[in-house]
Design a protein around this motif. Structure first.
Motif: not given
Length: 254
Positions: A115-117, A122-124, A173-174, A197-198
């Motif tokens: 859905d647009g990311g 944004h896994v950071f 994160g892919v 991510l957790k």
């Protein structure tokens, strides 16, 4: 592009609810073959924009008749929201598809897709990279949006039985850039990013459990980094804590 993954049993820590739905170990053997309804409900803004029709009764019955017993419904939410509120009409549209699946005697897995990311890319926390280059994001803000959306979704579906399963994300994160990084040329997914991510998974779990009803012990699927099987040890080492207690989550890899 969506790939339908494999689901493994995983476990939380706290005490279980008094009137609980079946645990993952109880329903997993009944889930059978899985089918992914791709390029429809997860299309940002419009489920028919990529050329596929909206899923109807004949389509879902054909899935059942082909021998499948679980249907994954990748779904967009952010592009159907205004000021943080998911459009009621969109929730009704998603409910239509979920009902078609469950009324055909199958399990439905409803996720929050790319859905647009807004989350997936944004896994950071702080400075990092997405498809636009170097950016600065607040992981706390993303987790708060994740919690808000899942609270709305869970409220809509609170009284559904164990045949409805939620999934926190898709492939977090892919889309990390291929910038010569240490992860086979891709920007590395390390322990610091796994901690982020957790927090996203725990935001989903917190929201779902807070709505009560059957959501108190509904199965929720959490994904390994990029949903890659070789990164499942990283997920296992920092597995999200589930307020529901032991046995009400699954782990997903593709």
């Amino acid at each position: 592009m969506t790939r339908f993954g494999m689901f493994g049993i995983a476990f939380g820590l706290a005490a279980t609810a008094a009137f609980a739905l079946p645990k993952a170990t109880e329903i997993y053997p009944d889930m059978g073959l899985g089918y992914n309804i791709g390029n429809t409900m997860e299309v940002p803004g419009n489920p028919t924009l990529w050329g596929n029709p909206f899923p109807d009764a004949a389509y879902v019955k054909a899935i059942k008749d082909a021998g499948f017993n679980t249907v994954r419904i990748p779904c967009a939410w952010d592009s159907h929201a205004s000021n943080g509120t998911i459009n009621a009409g969109w929730l009704d549209s998603v409910k239509t598809v979920v009902d078609l699946v469950i009324n055909n005697g199958m399990y439905a897995i409803l996720n929050s897709h790319w859905d647009g990311g807004w989350l997936e890319d944004h896994v950071f926390d702080g400075k990092g990279f997405d498809k636009t280059g170097e950016v600065t994001v607040s992981a706390a803000d993303i987790a708060a949006k994740q919690e808000s959306y899942w609270k709305q979704i869970a409220t809509k579906f609170a009284e559904y039985d164990e045949h409805l399963i939620f999934a926190s994300a898709n492939e977090p994160g892919v889309n990390d850039p291929w910038n010569g990084g240490s992860d086979n040329g891709q920007w590395a997914f390390d322990e610091a990013r796994m901690q982020v991510l957790k927090s996203y998974h725990e935001a989903c779990l917190k929201a779902v459990r807070s709505t009560g009803g059957n959501n108190a012990t509904r199965i929720v699927v959490v994904q390994s980094p990029r949903t890659e099987i070789d990164k499942s040890p990283l997920l296992a080492s920092m597995y999200p804590t589930d307020p529901a207690g032991e046995g009400y989550t699954m782990a997903e890899v593709h």
